[in-house]
Design an enzyme around this catalytic site. Structure first.
Site, PDB file in Angstrom:
ATOM      1  CB  CYS A 171      -0.980  -0.028   1.178  1.00 12.34           C
ATOM      2  SG  CYS A 171      -0.187  -0.091   2.795  1.00 12.34           S
TER       3      CYS A 171
ATOM      4  NE  ARG B 147      -3.912   2.308   2.336  1.00 12.20           N
ATOM      5  CZ  ARG B 147      -3.887   3.166   1.322  1.00 12.20           C
ATOM      6  NH1 ARG B 147      -4.975   3.357   0.588  1.00 12.20           N
ATOM      7  NH2 ARG B 147      -2.796   3.823   1.017  1.00 12.20           N
TER       8      ARG B 147
END
Length: 125
Positions: free
Chosen positions: A84, A89
């Site tokens: 990410c 994430r």
């Protein structure tokens, strides 16, 4: 990461927003990075983790999560490497793929785009 680009046994999984993947922004906030490159790692597929949570903040069911990650080849043997911007994430995607969907062979590129997008000479699409 450089060695994984285009390798038949590896899938790079970009879990950022569409705008980040397309190179319209470097940071999720919309900011750009002086000297940084926006875009994505060549050969990476785009599977944003938007929608993995229910309204109460819990993870969706395995069936629902499987529909969010269809291109991750959930039954396959290819290695998956998530990334990410700074790794948060990507780590969440790793958790979902590994522990909630039972996918083996998932790793996280913890340097993610904050590292890749600022290094000189890294390929960017």
């Amino acid at each position: 990461m450089r060695d994984a680009i285009g390798q038949p046994g590896t899938t790079l999984v970009d879990v950022r927003s569409a705008a980040e993947y397309r190179g319209e922004r470097f940071w999720p906030s919309g900011g750009m990075e002086p000297g940084g490159h926006a875009g994505h790692v060549p050969s990476a597929i785009h599977l944003p983790i938007d929608g993995i949570y229910r309204d109460d903040g819990s993870f969706r069911s395995a069936a629902e999560l499987g529909r969010i990650f269809p291109a991750a080849d959930l039954d396959g043997t290819r290695e998956l490497i998530t990334y990410c911007t700074i790794g948060g994430r990507a780590a969440t995607a790793w958790f979902v793929l590994t522990y909630l969907l039972g996918r083996d062979g998932v790793r996280v590129y913890d340097g993610s785009w904050a590292e890749w997008g600022r290094m000189t000479g890294t390929p960017v699409e």
